[in-house]
Design a protein around this motif. Structure first.
Motif, PDB file in Angstrom:
ATOM      1  N   LEU A 144       0.973  -1.173   0.117  1.00 34.77           N
ATOM      2  CA  LEU A 144       0.128  -0.053  -0.151  1.00 34.77           C
ATOM      3  C   LEU A 144       0.905   1.253  -0.047  1.00 34.77           C
ATOM      4  N   LEU A 145       0.464   2.318  -0.626  1.00 42.99           N
ATOM      5  CA  LEU A 145       1.065   3.623  -0.769  1.00 42.99           C
ATOM      6  C   LEU A 145       0.518   4.404   0.055  1.00 42.99           C
ATOM      7  N   ARG A 146       1.282   4.994   0.853  1.00 42.84           N
ATOM      8  CA  ARG A 146       0.851   6.003   1.950  1.00 42.84           C
ATOM      9  C   ARG A 146       1.788   6.970   2.381  1.00 42.84           C
ATOM     10  N   TYR A 147       1.327   8.261   3.006  1.00 47.06           N
ATOM     11  CA  TYR A 147       2.530   9.151   3.277  1.00 47.06           C
ATOM     12  C   TYR A 147       2.134   9.900   4.582  1.00 47.06           C
ATOM     13  N   ASP A 148       3.549  10.311   5.098  1.00 43.03           N
ATOM     14  CA  ASP A 148       3.585  10.809   6.484  1.00 43.03           C
ATOM     15  C   ASP A 148       3.418  12.340   6.103  1.00 43.03           C
ATOM     16  N   PRO A 149       2.044  12.711   6.853  1.00 39.67           N
ATOM     17  CA  PRO A 149       1.597  14.229   7.017  1.00 39.67           C
ATOM     18  C   PRO A 149       2.596  15.153   7.193  1.00 39.67           C
ATOM     19  N   LEU A 150       3.472  15.045   8.019  1.00 40.53           N
ATOM     20  CA  LEU A 150       4.501  16.093   8.457  1.00 40.53           C
ATOM     21  C   LEU A 150       5.455  16.180   7.022  1.00 40.53           C
ATOM     22  N   MET A 151       5.968  15.088   6.722  1.00 42.46           N
ATOM     23  CA  MET A 151       7.039  15.158   5.952  1.00 42.46           C
ATOM     24  C   MET A 151       6.166  15.721   4.658  1.00 42.46           C
ATOM     25  N   PHE A 152       4.941  15.181   4.012  1.00 43.40           N
ATOM     26  CA  PHE A 152       4.175  15.687   2.946  1.00 43.40           C
ATOM     27  C   PHE A 152       4.337  17.176   3.045  1.00 43.40           C
TER      28      PHE A 152
ATOM     29  N   VAL B 269      13.427  21.494  -7.173  1.00 47.56           N
ATOM     30  CA  VAL B 269      12.686  20.114  -7.876  1.00 47.56           C
ATOM     31  C   VAL B 269      13.065  19.016  -7.111  1.00 47.56           C
ATOM     32  N   ALA B 270      14.324  18.660  -7.018  1.00 46.74           N
ATOM     33  CA  ALA B 270      14.910  17.513  -6.527  1.00 46.74           C
ATOM     34  C   ALA B 270      14.567  17.236  -4.953  1.00 46.74           C
ATOM     35  N   GLY B 271      14.814  18.655  -4.223  1.00 42.88           N
ATOM     36  CA  GLY B 271      14.474  18.546  -2.922  1.00 42.88           C
ATOM     37  C   GLY B 271      13.054  18.175  -2.657  1.00 42.88           C
ATOM     38  N   MET B 272      12.134  18.610  -3.381  1.00 49.24           N
ATOM     39  CA  MET B 272      10.726  18.322  -3.263  1.00 49.24           C
ATOM     40  C   MET B 272      10.405  16.948  -3.511  1.00 49.24           C
ATOM     41  N   HIS B 273      11.230  16.419  -4.595  1.00 50.22           N
ATOM     42  CA  HIS B 273      10.953  14.959  -4.836  1.00 50.22           C
ATOM     43  C   HIS B 273      11.316  13.933  -3.920  1.00 50.22           C
ATOM     44  N   TYR B 274      12.648  14.310  -3.181  1.00 46.92           N
ATOM     45  CA  TYR B 274      13.280  13.477  -2.262  1.00 46.92           C
ATOM     46  C   TYR B 274      12.595  13.492  -1.096  1.00 46.92           C
ATOM     47  N   MET B 275      11.943  14.748  -0.810  1.00 49.90           N
ATOM     48  CA  MET B 275      11.254  14.910   0.485  1.00 49.90           C
ATOM     49  C   MET B 275      10.109  14.234   0.328  1.00 49.90           C
ATOM     50  N   GLY B 276       9.505  14.139  -0.789  1.00 48.65           N
ATOM     51  CA  GLY B 276       8.189  13.552  -0.966  1.00 48.65           C
ATOM     52  C   GLY B 276       8.458  11.964  -0.846  1.00 48.65           C
ATOM     53  N   MET B 277       9.548  11.534  -1.259  1.00 49.05           N
ATOM     54  CA  MET B 277      10.051   9.950  -1.094  1.00 49.05           C
ATOM     55  C   MET B 277      10.177   9.699   0.311  1.00 49.05           C
ATOM     56  N   ALA B 278      10.783  10.674   0.859  1.00 48.56           N
ATOM     57  CA  ALA B 278      10.932  10.388   2.409  1.00 48.56           C
ATOM     58  C   ALA B 278       9.703  10.373   3.058  1.00 48.56           C
ATOM     59  N   ALA B 279       8.382  11.051   2.678  1.00 49.34           N
ATOM     60  CA  ALA B 279       7.269  10.920   3.243  1.00 49.34           C
ATOM     61  C   ALA B 279       6.503   9.684   2.748  1.00 49.34           C
ATOM     62  N   THR B 280       7.164   9.040   1.866  1.00 50.29           N
ATOM     63  CA  THR B 280       6.333   7.818   1.357  1.00 50.29           C
ATOM     64  C   THR B 280       6.394   6.716   2.185  1.00 50.29           C
ATOM     65  N   ARG B 281       5.347   5.813   2.663  1.00 56.84           N
ATOM     66  CA  ARG B 281       5.555   4.596   3.426  1.00 56.84           C
ATOM     67  C   ARG B 281       4.915   3.553   2.515  1.00 56.84           C
ATOM     68  N   PHE B 282       5.640   2.443   2.240  1.00 53.10           N
ATOM     69  CA  PHE B 282       5.234   1.445   1.468  1.00 53.10           C
ATOM     70  C   PHE B 282       4.936   0.397   2.671  1.00 53.10           C
ATOM     71  N   VAL B 283       3.581   0.173   2.747  1.00 53.05           N
ATOM     72  CA  VAL B 283       2.913  -0.861   3.743  1.00 53.05           C
ATOM     73  C   VAL B 283       2.633  -2.353   3.281  1.00 53.05           C
ATOM     74  N   ALA B 284       3.512  -3.286   3.627  1.00 53.58           N
ATOM     75  CA  ALA B 284       3.270  -4.557   3.025  1.00 53.58           C
ATOM     76  C   ALA B 284       1.930  -5.144   3.642  1.00 53.58           C
ATOM     77  N   THR B 285       1.362  -6.039   2.591  1.00 50.47           N
ATOM     78  CA  THR B 285       0.170  -6.519   2.815  1.00 50.47           C
ATOM     79  C   THR B 285       0.090  -8.193   2.853  1.00 50.47           C
ATOM     80  N   SER B 286       1.303  -8.611   2.504  1.00 47.86           N
ATOM     81  CA  SER B 286       1.695  -9.898   2.155  1.00 47.86           C
ATOM     82  C   SER B 286       3.200 -10.034   2.600  1.00 47.86           C
ATOM     83  N   PRO B 287       3.438 -11.336   3.176  1.00 50.19           N
ATOM     84  CA  PRO B 287       5.072 -11.669   3.588  1.00 50.19           C
ATOM     85  C   PRO B 287       5.664 -12.133   2.431  1.00 50.19           C
TER      86      PRO B 287
END
Length: 640
Positions: A149-157, A202-220
């Motif tokens: 699942l693709l989710r974002y941390d609100p603060l980092m966003f 541009v790059a700062g926003m992108h990589y800050m956005g990637m830092a705000a991204t959370r990949f949540v596993a749904t299967s082991p």
């Protein structure tokens, strides 16, 4: 709905972390900087151009390059991220993610081109750029298709958006204001610094956005099937695609700009040709050897030669012989001559007309420096024939007026209306009148008001004030003191010059010496008095004489009347009558003399009296009969 976008309660055991390829990260940043630099270049061109159509094209292409760079940076940045799972991208969403970036960039660039570099003018474009970068990034992230699942941390966003806006503002402020703080920086250096900051935005926003991204596993069970070599190749392909897009945009801009500059050049040439053909002065262009390259219509009218007749020929054909003989030698030594004494300096010389006669011109020479080529020289020629004729006529008229003023019997003057009668102009005849020369009055060494006889000043002021009130001419007589101390009588006649407000500003007038006339008038007055005294003496004499003569006349008349009443013979009676008549005639003569005195006084009255012609004639004959008899003359009266 926000729960599907943001994550608040994280389970660390379900969060999947990825790694970045340093090479691709670096490549993504360089791509953003490259696109930002080229966009800044196009923005500068749009601000400098005066063509609205090219400005719109530059705005659009700059927005296309910048948004393409943002999209490419995002795509390369995503390829640089490795996650232990299979990742694919939805083509439609991936393409549509480019549109928000393009619209935001287009709007921001349009505002930047029209801005005045003020703080508030840069704030709105910065917000638009930050929003465009953020929208593009998170739209591109939404195109990802993966198991977690693709989710974002609100603060980092939120921080990622703020980083984009702040760095975009710093970039724009640096581009337009760095020269004020660092004057030594060139335009290219200022543009490069701005591009680096915007690239990091541009790059700062992108990589800050990637830092705000959370990949949540749904299967082991997660499979890592990423292939680094293929990702690198794709990333490099995207970079080259971006560079190719930029090159195409640059070529299109260059072609359009070249065409517009060509049109501008053609328009400038047309305007220049129109100016040259309609210029009043003659304009002749020659090369470094003196050959005529152009010859405008005014020059044709001045010299009489057509352009076809002089083009390619030496310009000395238009010069007087004394100048033409040294012209070629002068041009050959032009490199060793101080042209500052010639270029831009007007000189009055003589030129040669087609028919051979010389005429005066005013010549100004300008130099046209051509890099890599020999200089050209432009001559600006004004025909002075009419001007010289007018000057000669003016000199003749001035001499005529000066001769007229010098020889006229009087002094011509113009003076201010003040107590001193300060002279603006006064003719040389003033020297004869007052003993002072004109320059003494003009230089204020002596004032005309100081020469006026004090007793006459009130009369003069009254006459001047009345004439100003009536706005009429005036004529007054007064006395001035000569340099030798004598008083001179002058007659002044003058008129006034009024300004637009009706106020008298000066007097134009004439002074005439009337001293001789005044002396003659004084003599006439004395002669009149003497004549009146003589007439009075004559009247007194006549009155006395008439009294003295009337007394014996009355005695003679009286006694003769008495004798005529005594017995006398005829002869005696006749003589006595004659004596009586003569006495009466004498008395009548005295009365007439007295009447003439009355006539002079205007007191004579004429009275009608009846008389008999025959006795009157007989009395006249009797008066002269005795004298005629003494001379043996016969005096007879015959009445028919």
């Amino acid at each position: 709905m926000l729960a599907t976008f943001f994550i608040t309660n994280q389970d660390p055991s379900l969060i999947i972390n990825g790694v970045f390829n340093p090479f691709l990260v670096t490549l993504s940043i360089l791509t953003a900087i490259f696109a930002a630099y080229f966009s800044a270049y196009l923005i500068d061109l749009a601000k400098e151009t005066r063509f609205k159509s090219y400005q719109r094209l530059a705005n659009s292409t700059a927005a296309l390059v910048l948004s393409g760079g943002i999209w490419s940076m995002h795509f390369i940045g995503m390829l640089a991220f490795s996650l232990c799972t299979n990742i694919s991208y939805d083509p439609a969403i991936t393409f549509l993610s480019f549109i928000p970036a393009f619209l935001a960039c287009l709007t921001a660039i349009s505002l930047l081109v029209k801005s005045n570099k003020k703080f508030i003018d840069l704030l709105v474009p910065s917000v638009l750029l930050g929003a465009g970068i953020g929208t593009m990034h998170y739209s591109g992230m939404a195109a990802m298709e993966l198991s977690p699942l693709l989710r974002y941390d609100p603060l980092m966003f939120g921080l990622s958006i703020i980083v984009a806006v702040v760095l975009a503002f710093i970039s724009l402020y640096t581009r337009f204001n760095i020269s004020q703080h660092f004057p030594k920086f060139t335009v290219i250096q200022a543009r490069l610094i701005s591009a680096i900051i915007l690239g990091f935005a541009v790059a700062g926003m992108h990589y800050m956005g990637m830092a705000a991204t959370r990949f949540v596993a749904t299967s082991p069970l997660l499979n890592d099937s990423s292939k680094d070599s293929q990702l690198t190749f794709v990333a490099i392909s995207v970079v080259f695609s971006t560079m190719l897009l930029t090159a195409i945009v640059a070529i299109i801009n260059g072609m359009v700009r070249y065409r517009m500059l060509l049109e501008e050049k053609t328009g400038n040439e047309s305007r220049l040709e129109a100016i040259l053909s309609t210029a009043i002065d003659g304009i002749v262009t020659i090369d470094h050897l003196g050959h005529i390259l152009s010859f405008n219509n005014a020059a044709v009218g001045i010299f009489g030669w057509s352009e076809a007749e002089v083009r390619g020929k030496n310009v000395k054909m238009l010069m007087a012989d004394d100048i033409a003989n040294h012209h070629d030698d002068y041009l050959s030594k032009a490199d060793h001559i101080d042209l500052g004494k010639v270029i831009g300096i007007n000189r009055d010389v003589f030129a040669k007309h087609k028919n051979g006669h010389l005429f005066p011109i005013r010549l100004g020479i300008g130099e046209v420096n051509q890099p890599g080529h020999n200089s050209l020289f432009v001559g600006f020629i004004t025909d002075l024939s009419e001007q010289r004729t007018l000057q000669q006529n003016l000199v003749k008229k001035e001499q005529q007026y000066r001769s007229l003023m010098d020889n006229m019997p009087g002094v011509v003057f113009r003076c201010h209306i003040n107590e001193q009668w300060s002279m603006i102009f006064i003719s040389p005849s003033i020297h004869e009148l007052t003993g002072y020369i004109p320059s003494e009055f003009i230089n204020k060494n002596i004032e005309f008001g100081n020469l006026l006889y004090k007793d006459d000043i009130p009369h003069i002021n009254e006459a001047i004030d009345q004439a100003i009130t009536d706005k009429s001419q005036y004529s007054i007589e007064y006395r001035v003191r000569h340099r030798n101390g004598n008083l001179i009588w002058v007659l002044e006649k003058g008129s006034f010059e009024f300004n637009e407000h009706g106020v008298a500003i000066w007097i134009d007038g004439v002074l005439v010496d009337i001293s001789e006339r005044r002396k003659y008038e004084d003599k006439l007055k004395l002669a009149k008095i003497a004549a009146e005294d003589a007439a009075q003496a004559k009247q007194s004499f006549m009155a006395n004489m008439s009294h003295e003569i009337r007394t014996p006349m009355n005695s003679i008349i009286g006694f003769s009347d008495l004798l005529m009443d005594t017995p006398l013979d005829q002869e005696q009676q006749k003589h006595l009558i004659t004596v009586n008549n003569a006495a009466r005639s004498l008395l009548r003569l005295l009365n007439e003399i007295l009447d003439s005195a009355k006539l002079e006084k205007g007191k004579l009255t004429i009275e009608p009296v009846h008389f008999n012609l025959q006795p009157m004639l007989d009395s006249i004959i009797s008066t002269f009969w005795l004298e005629a008899k003494k001379k043996d003359l016969a005096l007879n009266l015959t009445i028919k």
